[in-house]
Design a protein around this motif. Structure first.
Motif: not given
Length: 392
Positions: A65-77, A380-392
């Motif tokens: 949980g320390k410094g949990a970013g979105k990608l960390l939470v997504i990967t953990a889930i 899977v995480v890489d594909s999600i991160a690519k979509k997040m990068d494109k999100t304005p």
């Protein structure tokens, strides 16, 4: 002269073999010495299991949980979801296949008075634990989540050092004594005439889990292929060096360099691969979960214990959380799971010892499944991160 180092699996196999052989001729008076050791070791395990749970789970949740970013939470889930899927997939498959392989109650006798078959100890020493297993689990969740919400690091550092003590305890005392514990178990079962059924059950369960973990990898990479729009079988083929390395090392941590290299070969961006692979080596144990669930079901069938779907569902959910805290040592996952087996499925000392022996017999296969599946999660995480990068 170079010292020959025997792996934990080799020691367990040797312990089983010696237990069976010595059971043919060892005098009952001598055999009872080892049975007494088993009793003492079992009591010691009861004492340390709550400490193991607190020492591993609290800092694991705090670290996550320390410094949990979105990608960390997504990967953990995703990792937890994969572990849960593995558990329920194994439960569904085992509910259908295992009753065909194991005749309920036929592999081992379960008399109301065990002393009628098994040898008794010379003496016993009660070692009451500081708390019961469920209290330890609840305390771990409360304190672990609390650590993620406070700004200070003092408590986190305290529990991190406590984790080091627990890992040393597992590495230096519990794991080295396990082969002797298993030797005493099989010695006792040989003398009581139960060992043939146990070994036959071992072979059936090992074959079943081997087939099942291949199917699990195919499913994981099919999902990854759909998510990443890649050929799933090419992805899986590229991860085979990591699978082979894990078979040899029985360690997710030791396999990280190979797993990382093969993940990059699958076209995963380097920042994502460098982040996901080491993290999943710690929190993603789908192969270990599969082994524990299948072995637990087999032993419950063997002892003619009813398998309740609701109870097992809770067990799998709790097991998924416990696996996050499993230390990266051979046999570490099953040691972290012993408390849940005891509290939720009612496994006593003898059944816990059988679980440990059966689990370690397949330790490398579970590790290979774990690390190979990490490659699927990276896709899977890489594909999600690519979509997040494109999100304005």
């Amino acid at each position: 002269m170079k010292k020959i180092k025997i792996s934990l699996l080799g020691k367990v196999a040797l312990a089983i073999g010696l237990g069976i052989v010595c059971g043919q001729f060892l005098p009952v008076g001598v055999a009872r010495i080892f049975v007494t050791f088993n009793s003492l070791f079992g009591e010691f395990l009861k004492f340390v299991i709550p400490l193991i749970i607190c020492g591993l789970v609290i800092p694991a949740i705090g670290d996550l949980g320390k410094g949990a970013g979105k990608l960390l939470v997504i990967t953990a889930i995703i990792a937890y979801g994969s572990t849960l899927f593995s558990g329920f997939f194994t439960f569904a498959s085992g509910s259908f296949a295992l009753p065909q392989l194991i005749t309920p109650g036929a592999e081992i006798a379960t008399p109301e008075n065990p002393e009628e078959l098994l040898l008794s100890t010379y003496f016993t020493v009660n070692m009451p634990p500081l708390m019961d297993v469920m209290t330890a689990l609840l305390l771990s969740f409360v304190l672990g989540i609390g650590l993620t919400l406070i700004k200070g690091t003092t408590m986190q550092n305290v529990f991190a050092e406590f984790r080091e003590i627990i890992v040393r305890l597992i590495e230096s005392i519990i794991i080295p004594l396990l082969p002797l514990h298993i030797f005493g178990l099989f010695l006792n079962m040989t003398i009581s005439g139960q060992v043939a059924g146990i070994l036959m059950m071992f072979l059936k369960v090992i074959a079943f889990i081997f087939i099942l973990h291949i199917l699990l990898l195919v499913i994981q990479f099919t999902i990854a292929g759909i998510a990443g729009r890649k050929n799933p079988f090419r992805l899986l083929k590229n991860m085979m060096p990591a699978y082979a390395t894990a078979l040899g090392t029985s360690s997710s941590a030791a396999t990280i360099p190979v797993t990382l290299a093969q993940t990059l070969k699958n076209g995963i961006r380097e920042p994502i691969a460098v982040f996901v692979i080491p993290l999943c080596a710690t929190i993603h144990l789908s192969g270990s979960t599969m082994k524990i669930v299948a072995c637990a079901m087999a032993i419950m069938l063997m002892t003619n214990t009813p398998i309740d779907t609701a109870t097992f569902s809770g067990f799998i959910c709790m097991l998924g959380i416990t696996m996050v805290a499993a230390p990266g040592v051979p046999g570490g996952a099953i040691m972290a799971a012993v408390g849940v087996l005891e509290s939720m499925l009612g496994f006593d000392d003898t059944l816990q010892a059988l679980m440990i022996a059966l689990y370690i017999a397949m330790d490398s296969f579970g590790t290979a499944c774990n690390v190979t599946g990490d490659g699927a999660i990276a896709v899977v995480v890489d594909s999600i991160a690519k979509k997040m990068d494109k999100t304005p």
